[in-house]
Design a protein around this motif. Structure first.
Motif, short mmCIF file in Angstrom:
data_model
loop_
_atom_site.label_atom_id
_atom_site.label_comp_id
_atom_site.label_asym_id
_atom_site.label_seq_id
_atom_site.Cartn_x
_atom_site.Cartn_y
_atom_site.Cartn_z
N THR A 180 21.33 -2.82 39.29
CA THR A 180 21.52 -2.79 40.74
C THR A 180 20.69 -3.86 41.45
OG1 THR A 180 19.88 -1.04 40.80
CG2 THR A 180 22.18 -0.36 40.93
N LYS A 181 19.87 -4.58 40.71
CA LYS A 181 19.10 -5.65 41.33
C LYS A 181 18.71 -6.67 40.26
CE LYS A 181 15.27 -6.22 44.56
NZ LYS A 181 14.40 -5.47 45.47
N MET A 182 18.78 -7.95 40.62
CA MET A 182 18.36 -8.98 39.67
C MET A 182 17.69 -10.10 40.47
SD MET A 182 20.55 -10.86 36.78
CE MET A 182 20.07 -12.40 36.06
N ILE A 183 16.50 -10.44 40.05
CA ILE A 183 15.76 -11.51 40.74
C ILE A 183 15.37 -12.55 39.69
CG2 ILE A 183 13.78 -12.07 42.23
CD1 ILE A 183 13.50 -8.94 42.55
N ALA A 184 15.75 -13.79 39.93
CA ALA A 184 15.32 -14.88 39.05
C ALA A 184 15.34 -16.14 39.91
CB ALA A 184 16.26 -15.01 37.86
N ASP A 185 14.21 -16.62 40.25
CA ASP A 185 14.16 -17.78 41.13
C ASP A 185 12.91 -18.59 40.79
OD1 ASP A 185 14.19 -19.62 43.12
OD2 ASP A 185 14.23 -18.19 44.79
N ALA A 186 13.12 -19.67 40.06
CA ALA A 186 11.97 -20.51 39.67
C ALA A 186 11.59 -21.46 40.81
CB ALA A 186 12.31 -21.28 38.41
N GLY A 187 12.33 -21.37 41.91
CA GLY A 187 12.02 -22.22 43.06
C GLY A 187 12.86 -23.49 43.05
N VAL A 188 13.08 -24.04 41.88
CA VAL A 188 13.90 -25.25 41.75
C VAL A 188 15.10 -24.91 40.88
CG1 VAL A 188 12.01 -26.89 42.05
CG2 VAL A 188 12.49 -25.96 39.77
N THR A 189 16.11 -25.77 40.95
CA THR A 189 17.31 -25.48 40.16
C THR A 189 17.48 -26.49 39.02
OG1 THR A 189 18.54 -26.71 41.83
CG2 THR A 189 18.57 -24.31 41.99
N ASN A 190 16.49 -27.33 38.83
CA ASN A 190 16.59 -28.28 37.72
C ASN A 190 15.50 -28.00 36.67
OD1 ASN A 190 14.44 -29.07 39.22
ND2 ASN A 190 15.02 -31.23 39.40
N ALA A 191 15.15 -26.68 36.57
CA ALA A 191 14.17 -26.27 35.56
C ALA A 191 14.63 -24.96 34.93
CB ALA A 191 12.80 -26.08 36.20
N ILE A 192 14.15 -24.69 33.75
CA ILE A 192 14.48 -23.43 33.05
C ILE A 192 13.54 -22.34 33.57
CG2 ILE A 192 14.61 -22.29 30.78
CD1 ILE A 192 16.64 -24.62 31.24
N PRO A 193 14.09 -21.27 34.18
CA PRO A 193 13.22 -20.21 34.72
C PRO A 193 12.56 -19.40 33.60
CG PRO A 193 15.51 -19.58 34.98
CD PRO A 193 15.51 -20.97 34.40
N ASP A 194 11.28 -19.12 33.76
CA ASP A 194 10.58 -18.38 32.70
C ASP A 194 10.39 -16.91 33.06
OD1 ASP A 194 8.69 -18.67 34.65
OD2 ASP A 194 7.10 -19.42 33.34
N ALA A 224 9.11 -21.84 30.41
CA ALA A 224 9.61 -22.81 31.38
C ALA A 224 9.81 -24.17 30.71
CB ALA A 224 8.61 -22.94 32.53
N ALA A 225 10.79 -24.91 31.20
CA ALA A 225 11.03 -26.27 30.65
C ALA A 225 11.83 -27.07 31.68
CB ALA A 225 11.81 -26.17 29.34
N HIS A 226 11.90 -28.36 31.49
CA HIS A 226 12.72 -29.21 32.35
C HIS A 226 14.19 -28.86 32.12
CE1 HIS A 226 14.50 -32.78 34.12
NE2 HIS A 226 13.30 -33.17 34.57
N GLY A 227 15.00 -28.92 33.18
CA GLY A 227 16.42 -28.61 33.04
C GLY A 227 17.13 -29.53 32.07
N ALA A 228 16.59 -30.71 31.86
CA ALA A 228 17.21 -31.65 30.93
C ALA A 228 16.83 -31.36 29.49
CB ALA A 228 16.78 -33.08 31.29
N ARG A 229 15.84 -30.47 29.30
CA ARG A 229 15.38 -30.16 27.93
C ARG A 229 15.36 -28.65 27.69
NH1 ARG A 229 12.19 -33.86 30.34
NH2 ARG A 229 12.38 -35.99 29.55
N PRO A 230 16.54 -28.01 27.84
CA PRO A 230 16.60 -26.54 27.70
C PRO A 230 16.17 -26.06 26.32
CG PRO A 230 18.81 -27.49 27.70
CD PRO A 230 17.86 -28.61 28.07
N HIS A 231 16.30 -26.93 25.33
CA HIS A 231 15.95 -26.53 23.94
C HIS A 231 14.44 -26.34 23.79
CE1 HIS A 231 15.51 -30.84 24.34
NE2 HIS A 231 14.79 -30.88 23.23
N LEU A 232 13.66 -26.82 24.76
CA LEU A 232 12.20 -26.65 24.69
C LEU A 232 11.76 -25.38 25.44
CD1 LEU A 232 11.02 -30.36 25.23
CD2 LEU A 232 11.39 -29.11 23.08
N GLY A 233 12.69 -24.75 26.15
CA GLY A 233 12.32 -23.56 26.93
C GLY A 233 13.03 -22.31 26.42
N VAL A 234 12.72 -21.18 27.06
CA VAL A 234 13.45 -19.93 26.82
C VAL A 234 13.86 -19.43 28.21
CG1 VAL A 234 13.31 -17.53 26.05
CG2 VAL A 234 12.22 -19.34 24.70
N ASN A 235 15.16 -19.40 28.45
CA ASN A 235 15.68 -19.10 29.79
C ASN A 235 15.67 -17.59 30.05
OD1 ASN A 235 17.22 -18.78 32.12
ND2 ASN A 235 18.40 -20.64 31.68
N ALA A 236 14.85 -17.19 31.01
CA ALA A 236 14.73 -15.76 31.32
C ALA A 236 16.03 -15.18 31.88
CB ALA A 236 13.57 -15.54 32.30
#
Ligand SMILES: [Zn+2]
Ligand SMILES: [Zn+2]
Length: 366
Positions: free
Chosen positions: A215-229, A176-188
């Motif tokens: 047939t199904k994909m779930i990815a929801d970090a709850g917020v949209t300004n963060a990198i989902p883990d 997980a990481a801040h959406g402004a710092r994607p280079h610090l996270g790994v986007n699931a």
């Protein structure tokens, strides 16, 4: 009214879901006892087994019927309904079981009547196997009503081939990481997409039929300004043959892991809801072919059929490969289709289906 139709009407009026077939099991156990069988109840949950021993050495033949109904939502309420014809299968097997003993139609071996619970969820056969329900069986025969589009009334197919089906699930884990710092996270999500693309690029021999698709994909970090883990993807996997299923799963697992690794994520992979493909013995198909001809004449012997649906009957052979298995499809003018709440068929076909079971039994146990 004939016995098979009378039984059908009774069972049709008491539909119960998988592993909840309490009234159905009690009814079947009583009928088998009355017919002269030694009965065991509670096999693998709600299964019922009746055994008739001729007293003469010979093979053990099992006639199997599934006994559960489906759950349909009608007016927002979950209702059990017999829309897959398991009430018909049970009626035919029970009537055959009664007639075989009453008319002394067998002279050797043992006849085992297997009323299997929970075919629809795909777990009843395994429960029966784990309870030791088929350990002594040499040959097992099953049947299913067929839609009009496959076989019409007045015919039956001696071999109905279902494919294998499976679900493949992967949970992708990143950082997980801040959406402004994607280079610090790994986007699931990136991992999931890379894995889906890698799976879509799998190519097996096109002459072996198979399919694999997300047939199904779930990815929801709850917020949209963060990198989902975390992201989860499910694939529906099908193949005509069990070997193809094994190969497809092996390729898919490495494609998913490699896809996740391209972005530095990991994937936890599992499978569930597996149903093996049909695998029949030549001997059992021959027994059923001859029995169909006994009942209908040559013109009633329909070709062998491949169907896209699944059937947990095939666990019996997958788990006990020494058992010879056969499975016929009964023509009964069934419309508009199985699992449809308005499914209907010609009940007179059950007379023919019951006769096929009797003729097949006579061919094995005489
Ligand atoms: Zn079904
Ligand atoms: Zn069914």
């Amino acid at each position: 009214m004939s016995r098979v139709i009378e039984l059908y009407d009774t069972l049709h009026a008491m539909p119960e879901l998988g592993f909840e077939e309490v009234k159905t099991a009690e009814f079947l156990a009583n009928a088998l006892k009355k017919a002269g069988y030694s009965v065991t109840t509670g096999v693998g949950g709600t299964g019922v087994i009746g055994v008739y021993d001729s007293g003469v050495a010979g093979p053990t033949l099992a006639l199997r019927a599934d006994i559960d109904a489906l759950g349909h939502f009608i007016d927002g309420k979950l209702c059990a309904l017999h829309t897959c014809g398991h009430d018909a299968h049970t009626s035919m097997v029970l009537t055959a079981a009664e007639e075989i003993i009453a008319q002394k139609l067998i002279s050797k071996g043992k006849l085992k009547i297997l009323f299997q619970p929970a075919e629809e969820p795909g777990t009843g056969a395994l429960a029966v196997i784990n309870a030791g329900g088929i350990d002594d069986v040499d040959m097992i025969l099953g049947l299913h009503l067929r839609p009009l589009s496959e076989v019409p009334m007045g015919k039956s197919t001696p071999a109905l081939y279902h494919g294998a089906s499976n679900r493949l699930k992967a949970i992708f884990r990143g950082v997980a990481a801040h959406g402004a710092r994607p280079h610090l996270g790994v986007n699931a999500i990136d991992a999931a997409v890379a894995a889906i693309t890698a799976v879509n690029a799998i190519h097996l021999n096109p002459s072996d039929s198979y399919s694999i698709k997300a047939t199904k994909m779930i990815a929801d970090a709850g917020v949209t300004n963060a990198i989902p883990d975390e992201a989860t993807v499910i694939w529906d996997v099908r193949s005509e043959l069990n070997d193809t299923m094994d190969l497809l799963l092996e390729r898919a697992k490495s494609a998913i892991s490699a896809g996740a690794a391209t972005v530095g994520a990991t994937a936890e992979i599992s499978t569930y809801s597996y149903i093996p493909a049909a695998h029949y013995s030549k001997e059992a198909i021959e027994v059923l072919s001859k029995a169909i001809v006994d009942v209908y004449g040559e013109e009633g012997l329909a070709p062998e059929i491949k169907t896209v649906g699944g059937e947990d009957f095939h666990y019996y052979i997958k788990e006990r490969p020494s058992i010879k298995a056969g499975y016929f499809g009964l023509g009964c003018d069934l419309t508009p289709g199985l699992h449809n709440p308005s499914m209907k068929f010609n009940k007179n076909a059950m007379e023919q289906g019951k006769e096929v079971l009797i003729c097949a039994t006579k061919r094995v146990l005489n």
